[in-house]
Design a protein around this motif. Structure first.
Motif, PDB file in Angstrom:
ATOM      1  N   HIS A 120       0.636  -1.181   0.004  1.00 50.79           N
ATOM      2  CA  HIS A 120      -0.030   0.037  -0.182  1.00 50.79           C
ATOM      3  C   HIS A 120       0.998   1.275   0.049  1.00 50.79           C
ATOM      4  O   HIS A 120       0.576   2.182  -0.496  1.00 50.79           O
ATOM      5  CB  HIS A 120      -1.000  -0.077   1.284  1.00 50.79           C
ATOM      6  N   GLU A 187      -7.935   0.775  -0.640  1.00 54.89           N
ATOM      7  CA  GLU A 187      -7.118  -0.163   0.105  1.00 54.89           C
ATOM      8  C   GLU A 187      -7.858  -1.055   1.133  1.00 54.89           C
ATOM      9  O   GLU A 187      -7.450  -2.276   1.499  1.00 54.89           O
ATOM     10  CB  GLU A 187      -5.946   0.296   0.939  1.00 54.89           C
ATOM     11  N   ASP A 257      -6.590   1.182   7.477  1.00 54.04           N
ATOM     12  CA  ASP A 257      -5.676   0.858   6.719  1.00 54.04           C
ATOM     13  C   ASP A 257      -4.557  -0.090   7.231  1.00 54.04           C
ATOM     14  O   ASP A 257      -4.815  -0.618   8.372  1.00 54.04           O
ATOM     15  CB  ASP A 257      -4.526   2.098   6.252  1.00 54.04           C
TER      16      ASP A 257
END
Length: 952
Positions: A120, A187, A257
């Motif tokens: 990411h 993501e 995340d």
């Protein structure tokens, strides 16, 4: 693809997975894994090369917990990925229908999430995490595979992704709902897939099942997984905590995340991090775990000092300090754009960048910062910079390889303070820049960046210089002389026409008086030309007080109203600037009113008189005469009722009669909502009297009527920001920046919200623009990136360095003061407080005083100072976030969360900061804070979309 025919130099053997075969590299005899990415490379050479280049750039990855990629190779019409063979089993095979114990669960979870976090950070979404793509070796090391063409090229839309894999139950079982339903994703789709895999590890079966892929997809979108506790009663509660944050159908409710998920895993089981660190240590030692120091493709920024040898001969200490300064300044650019410096203590800089665009951004920022115009050094650092790329090896923090060796050979022949780019870099990608051939050095082809052509700037009317005015006067004199004869001939005609006009007007006077009170356009005499057309640029006009013949006091009052009304209307014309005093280049206009035979009349400077049946007709005459004199274009007519009410509002406002001014102004706006001058008066009048709603309504109407009016655009922008409408607020700030490229308020806000949303590229672009703003007005600085990630200690030294050159910046003083309090360095905070007492005594001074009082434990003083600061807060600042920190210092947890909730309500640009702030980590288990995290995560997306409107 059969197991027999070779594929280029690779002798294909047994099948190891979907599109993956074990093969032998006939050149070295080494066993490798070959994955077929595509059988149809583009036929067109340029497209083919671009595709191969893009895939190679994306695949330039190395991480201990990723399956190592050796090469991306085009073979015929095929594009293949060559990987190391991993001696391990997939999760599906190793733990088939069996739950793992707590320790193994966290060890696998940590390594998997750490690898995804790395992807990411490289702007890659995996999109294919499942029980087949995660391998586990005998010693417990995870290797994440499954990367394919869809991961390594720009992301295809979700509809295509699901269409491609929708018939494979094993793939669908780990897909996020937004992928299946073809909604927008980010993501967090990977977070859902991680959650599904971890659920399988903790329970022994996937969270969603069905007889076929369609049934599984429906279960993911419409159903909920069975309770893990019901399937595995012995499941550890800490495992449930990890699963809970990953499997929400709404992506905004999931863990934001991989970084935050990794932190949660470590918090629940610190031993898993130690286990992973030991694996990393062994992987980076020779002869142990494979490819710890394996070569990989890299995008590189390297730099050195052109005069280092001379400096070292003069003084080794001075040379080292200069090199350290280069490392610091250029290192800030590297870290700002997510790069990594190999050895920050070396005399040369070697940095690996995550992408072509970020490498270009970091290098260009460095080039700008080192330029003599922008450098704050006593003598500009003689820095040489080069962007290159190729295969390198990273070991123990050192980056080595042929691209670096050759790169420094090239640098040795380059001039300082000019960025150069190698052909190897260009082969990887050009980014959004135009390149110019720069010859070759040391056998390497080089390029430089072509400066962007300056954008056309709308001329808002700069003040004319004395030379401009003298030239205009000469041109006027020539024009007058050339037309003198024609004017003489026209004189008799004009006089006759005026007499006829007066007769006609006089004859119709009675009818006009009867219509006086109706909101119709007043008919007046045709405009009188007082001079030649010379309005090439905005002309300065001074409207003198209108003289009055006679002693009638009502006539004097009406003359004053006419003058005030005409001035305000003329002020709204972009072609005219109202002057307050006579001067060079100022056109003076003088009229008079008098009592005529049929009533009051107004007399132009050339002696022609027209009836002044009311104030509106007088204003109309003056406006037409002045605009004709400066050759301004005609403007829409204004209703008489609106003009009269407007003039009355001006007189009332001048005499401080706010009640009458308010009523008259509203009457003018009701009579003619498109009356620009009245709307401008309303915006300022209502604002000065605390009527924010009506002031904003006027500003919005001004923006429609006069898109170039930046005062109104700013009022609307601030109001929308205060109301939380970020989209509209930044649409207005974009409008301001298009006309005033270096507007400090707009740029500072864009920088804050870009950083709050995690958009470091936009933040970096704004920083470069802010270099043209007076340093005292800049409120965004490079170390802000460190602060927003919670790295206070790393930020303080760079802040000090900036303050040396900008000692009176209030934003900087507050930043240093706040961090000093948090670091328990109160003497430093006191010094910054003294600066703020002069530079920002209204808000920042009281805010920092509250921090200091809280650190000293004086709660009453902290509360008093905090309330003063909150009362002075403005949209876009960080008042309530700061209040939360003050309450945290006072150990008042309920008020910490309340303050953070208010910060979220105001949509303060601090979402990323709050989520990373170590002061708030103890709140992680609080239900209100969990809800707040979801809100802040959603706001980050909203901020990112809003600031994306700003074109820099």
């Amino acid at each position: 693809m059969s197991a027999t025919p070779p594929l280029g130099p690779y002798r294909i053997g047994e099948r190891a997975g979907s599109s993956v075969w074990i093969a032998e590299d006939t050149r070295s005899g080494k066993q490798v894994a070959v994955k077929l990415l595509t059988k149809q490379l583009p036929k067109e050479t340029a497209k083919r090369e671009a595709m191969i280049r893009d895939v190679r750039v994306s695949a330039a990855l190395y991480h201990v917990f990723l399956v190592p990629i050796i090469e991306i190779a085009p073979i015929g019409e095929n594009l293949v990925m060559i990987m190391d063979v991993v001696d391990g089993e997939s999760v599906a095979k190793k733990f088939h229908n069996k739950a793992v114990d707590r320790a193994e669960f966290f060890r696998i979870a940590y390594q998997l999430v750490d690898a995804v976090k790395f992807l990411h950070l490289r702007n890659l979404r995996h999109g294919n995490i499942n029980a087949d793509s995660v391998l586990v070796t005998a010693d417990g090391q995870v290797k994440l595979g499954g990367l394919n063409l869809g991961n390594l090229l720009p992301r295809e839309n979700n509809a295509v992704v699901y269409q491609q894999k929708g018939n494979d139950p094993r793939s669908v079982a780990y897909m996020a709902p937004e992928i299946i339903t073809a909604r927008e994703s980010d993501e967090r789709a990977d977070i859902f897939s991680i959650g599904a895999l971890l659920y399988e590890l903790g329970v022994g079966k996937p969270p969603f099942s069905g007889t076929n892929a369609t049934d599984i997809a429906r279960a993911i979108v419409e159903g909920n997984p069975a309770s893990p506790k019901a399937i595995n009663p012995s499941i550890d509660p800490t495992v449930l905590q990890v699963l809970g944050g990953c499997l929400y159908k709404d992506p905004f409710k999931r863990v934001k995340d991989a970084k935050l998920l990794l932190e949660a895993i470590v918090r629940l089981d610190p031993e898993c991090e130690k286990f992973a660190q030991e694996l990393v240590r062994r992987a980076t030692e020779p002869g142990d775990a494979p490819r710890g120091d394996a070569p990989h493709q890299a995008i590189l920024l390297i730099a050195d000092l052109a005069n280092y040898t001379e400096l070292e001969a003069e003084s080794p200490e001075k040379a080292k300090k200069t090199a350290a300064r280069m490392q610091q300044l250029l290192g800030e650019s590297v870290y700002l754009f997510d790069g990594q410096v190999g050895d920050p203590f070396d005399t040369r800089l070697i940095a690996e960048m995550p992408s072509i665009d970020k490498a270009l951004e970091a290098a260009r920022k460095g080039e700008f910062d080192f330029s003599p115009e922008m450098s704050s050094e006593p003598e500009p650092l003689q820095v040489r910079m080069l962007l290159t790329g190729g295969e390198v090896t990273a070991k123990d923090g050192a980056i080595t390889g042929t691209p670096i060796t050759r790169g420094f050979e090239v640098l040795a022949q380059l001039p300082p303070l000019k960025l150069h780019i190698t052909e190897d870099f260009v082969k990887l990608g050009r980014g959004n820049v135009r390149l110019r051939d720069a010859g070759a050095r040391a056998g390497v082809k080089l390029y430089t960046i072509v400066d962007s052509e300056p954008k056309a700037v709308v001329d808002l009317g700069p003040e004319p210089t004395t030379a401009d005015i003298e030239q205009e006067l000469k041109e006027e004199a020539a024009a007058i002389k050339a037309e003198k004869k024609q004017k003489t001939k026209r004189g008799l005609g004009i006089a006759a026409a005026a007499i006829i006009a007066l007769v006609v007007i006089g004859g119709g006077l009675g009818v006009m008086w009867m219509r006086r009170g109706k909101p119709e356009k007043v008919v007046t005499a045709a405009p009188v030309q007082l001079g030649p057309a010379t309005a090439a640029r905005p002309r300065k006009v001074l409207v003198d007080p209108i003289a009055v013949e006679g002693t009638d006091p009502t006539l004097a009052a009406q003359a004053n109203a006419v003058r005030l009304g005409a001035i305000e209307i003329l002020r709204s014309f972009p072609e005219i600037r109202i002057a307050d005093t006579p001067g060079s280049g100022v056109t003076r206009f003088a009229a008079k009113v008098r009592a005529g035979a049929a009533g009051p009349e107004i007399v132009a400077p050339n002696g022609i008189a027209v009836p002044m049946i009311d104030t509106a007709s007088g204003i109309h005459s003056v406006v037409e005469w002045v605009t004709a004199d400066v050759s301004a274009p005609a403007h829409p007519p204004i209703a008489a009722a609106a003009m009269n009410a407007f003039a009355d509002a001006l007189l009332a406002n001048a005499s401080n009669d706010t009640t009458r001014a308010d009523a008259s102004l509203r009457a003018a706006l009701t009579a003619d909502p498109n009356f620009l001058a009245a709307q401008m008066l309303a915006m300022h009048f209502f604002e000065s009297n605390g009527n924010v709603t009506d002031s904003l309504a006027a500003a919005k109407q001004i923006v429609v009527l006069d898109p170039a009016n930046l005062d109104a655009a700013r009022v609307v922008a601030r109001a929308n920001l205060g109301a939380g409408d970020l989209q509209q607020a930044f649409a207005m700030y974009d409008r301001i920046l298009k006309r005033q490229a270096n507007d400090a308020e707009s740029l500072n806000l864009v920088a804050r919200y870009a950083l709050g949303s995690g958009d470091t590229e936009k933040f970096g672009a704004v920083l470069r623009r802010l270099n043209a703003v007076p340093a005292r007005s800049v409120a965004a600085h490079p170390p802000d990136v460190l602060v927003v990630s919670g790295r206070f200690e790393a930020a303080i030294s760079p802040y000090y360095d900036i303050e040396v050159n900008v000692p009176n910046n209030p934003a900087l003083a507050l930043k240093i003061g706040r961090i000093s309090v948090l670091r328990h360095s109160l003497p430093i905070a006191d010094l910054e407080l003294k600066k703020l007492s002069e530079s920002d005594p209204v808000w920042a001074f009281h805010l920092l005083k509250a921090y200091i009082a809280a650190q000293n434990g004086t709660k009453a003083e902290a509360e008093t100072e905090l309330q003063i600061a909150l009362a002075a807060a403005t949209p876009g600042d960080e008042s309530w976030t700061s209040a939360a920190e003050v309450y945290a210092l006072l150990a008042d947890s309920p008020r910490v969360i309340t303050a953070l909730e208010k910060a979220a309500q105001r949509k303060e640009p601090t979402a990323a900061y709050v989520l990373a702030n170590p002061l708030f980590r103890y709140l992680q288990s609080e239900a209100r804070f969990q809800t707040l995290r979801d809100t802040l995560t959603a706001q980050q997306n909203e901020m990112r979309v809003a600031v994306a409107q700003i074109a820099l």
